[in-house]
Design an enzyme around this catalytic site. Sequence first.
Site, short mmCIF file in Angstrom:
data_model
loop_
_atom_site.label_atom_id
_atom_site.label_comp_id
_atom_site.label_asym_id
_atom_site.label_seq_id
_atom_site.Cartn_x
_atom_site.Cartn_y
_atom_site.Cartn_z
N ARG A 1 1.33 -4.95 -5.66
CA ARG A 1 1.42 -5.75 -5.01
C ARG A 1 1.50 -7.24 -5.96
NH1 ARG A 1 -0.66 -4.17 0.47
NH2 ARG A 1 -1.89 -2.83 -0.36
N ASP B 1 1.61 -0.98 11.71
CA ASP B 1 1.64 -2.23 11.93
C ASP B 1 2.93 -3.53 12.12
OD1 ASP B 1 2.12 -2.68 9.50
OD2 ASP B 1 -0.41 -3.40 9.48
N ARG C 1 -7.19 -3.26 9.21
CA ARG C 1 -7.56 -4.45 8.25
C ARG C 1 -7.29 -5.53 9.65
NH1 ARG C 1 -6.04 -4.64 2.80
NH2 ARG C 1 -3.62 -5.43 3.57
N THR D 1 4.22 2.06 5.65
CA THR D 1 2.59 1.94 5.84
C THR D 1 1.96 3.06 6.63
OG1 THR D 1 1.02 0.00 6.31
CG2 THR D 1 3.28 -0.15 7.03
N ASP E 1 -0.60 1.65 8.10
CA ASP E 1 -1.36 1.19 9.43
C ASP E 1 -0.26 1.01 10.81
OD1 ASP E 1 -3.32 0.52 8.18
OD2 ASP E 1 -2.13 -1.05 7.31
N ASP F 1 5.32 -5.02 6.05
CA ASP F 1 5.12 -6.27 6.50
C ASP F 1 5.86 -7.90 5.26
OD1 ASP F 1 3.37 -6.70 6.59
OD2 ASP F 1 2.75 -7.39 8.80
N GLY G 1 0.77 -1.31 -0.04
CA GLY G 1 0.14 0.32 -0.15
C GLY G 1 0.81 1.31 0.18
P1 ATP Z 1 0.74 -3.08 3.59
O1 ATP Z 1 1.04 -3.06 4.75
O2 ATP Z 1 0.48 -1.43 3.00
O3 ATP Z 1 -0.31 -3.40 2.64
P2 ATP Z 1 2.44 -4.43 2.55
O4 ATP Z 1 4.28 -4.45 2.46
O5 ATP Z 1 2.71 -5.54 3.50
O6 ATP Z 1 1.69 -2.95 2.72
P3 ATP Z 1 1.36 -6.66 1.33
O7 ATP Z 1 0.35 -6.90 -0.34
O8 ATP Z 1 1.40 -7.45 1.87
O9 ATP Z 1 2.04 -5.57 1.40
O10 ATP Z 1 3.08 -7.28 -0.52
C1 ATP Z 1 3.77 -6.85 -1.09
C2 ATP Z 1 4.16 -6.73 -1.81
O11 ATP Z 1 5.26 -7.91 -0.90
C3 ATP Z 1 3.31 -8.93 -2.45
O12 ATP Z 1 2.05 -8.24 -3.36
C4 ATP Z 1 4.65 -9.86 -2.83
O13 ATP Z 1 4.90 -9.61 -3.72
C5 ATP Z 1 5.40 -9.18 -1.77
N1 ATP Z 1 5.26 -10.63 -0.42
C6 ATP Z 1 4.48 -10.30 0.35
N2 ATP Z 1 4.61 -11.78 0.74
C7 ATP Z 1 5.73 -12.07 0.42
C8 ATP Z 1 6.03 -14.02 0.73
N3 ATP Z 1 5.36 -14.70 1.58
N4 ATP Z 1 7.49 -13.76 -0.12
C9 ATP Z 1 7.46 -13.32 -0.88
N5 ATP Z 1 7.10 -12.17 -1.21
C10 ATP Z 1 6.23 -11.64 -0.28
#
Ligand code: ATP
Length: 323
Positions: A75, A132, A174, A128, A130, A106, A14
């Site tokens: 994503r 979190d 969430r 992020t 959040d 994360d 995000g």
């Molecule tokens: P936000 O907290 O804003 O949602 P985020 O970084 O947690 O941000 P995610 O959509 O969970 O957002 O992760 C971003 C991208 O990281 C995913 O689209 C994917 O490409 C990669 N990713 C997430 N989880 C994994 C994983 N377990 N292994 C490898 N790549 C991952």
Amino acid sequence: MNKIRNIGVLTSGGDAPGMNAVIRAVVRTGYYYQYNVLGIYRGYEGMINGEIEKINPRDVSGILQDGGTILKTARSTRFLDIEQKKRAYEICRVFGIDAVVVIGGDGSYRGALDFSKVGMPVICIPGTIDNDIGSTEYTIGYDTALNTVMDSIDKVRDTAYSHERCTVIEVMGRDSGYIAVNDGIAGGADVILIPEADFDIDADVIKPILECRNRGKKDYCVIVAEGVGKATQICDEITRKTGIISRATILGYVQRGGSPTAYDRIMASRMGAKAVELINEGKLNRVVSLINNKVTDLDLEEALSMTKSINLEMLKLAKIISI
Ligand code: ATP
């Protein structure tokens, strides 16, 4: 000897206000330490596609105050596949990238850890709204989001006050109630519902609203983190069980936008610079974190095993001061 010459930077997951300020700090600190910085567009998805170009210090002029991310974000489900990670690694090598700075949440950290395992050194920066991420007290974008939500609560409450209604406001979160709790307090909510605390509609929503009414209140404010349930349903329950006219407002993506606050710009600048300093010191596969109010670093794998919990005393505080 530190052989890194070219640093890639990407934003993932995000978007969050302050991501541009991080990109600017990475590019300019990179220049200061004589690294080339290459922007990778659309997160891991763009990396697989080779959407990469060099960014110079002047290319990041005038973005410090802008929300969103000039590198775009995505994503990427493809990046979950090991073959695609290997492909991304080869593409990075074609562009000469020796290490990648990942700005995200994360999920993005987990992607970075996996990427480090196929051979690419990484540094992660928490971005992020959040707040979190277990390994850091602060994530870039959170302060801006808090202020945006607070402004919106103030506005919605003006109309709730004038019409003597109950307003139920759904905010982002969430799995995490940081925005709900802190904006609940900043916005003077009577009831705050977050994913970290179970609730009973009668005991925790209806009863306090009726008590407020008995004490003479004529308008009421309920803040709901999205992970708890739909504001519209809670709103209907309140109207049905109390007779008080209630209206739901879902703030949605407005919470992700806007010019970053001074705090976010400063934190983004410090954390972005720290990421390059770590590379310069040969400290790789690290995360940049705020710990005891100090910008520091931790091992990425260790960071991913860390959790943090919201201070539930804040819910009690909100209850007391909304009497
Ligand atoms: P936000 O907290 O804003 O949602 P985020 O970084 O947690 O941000 P995610 O959509 O969970 O957002 O992760 C971003 C991208 O990281 C995913 O689209 C994917 O490409 C990669 N990713 C997430 N989880 C994994 C994983 N377990 N292994 C490898 N790549 C991952």
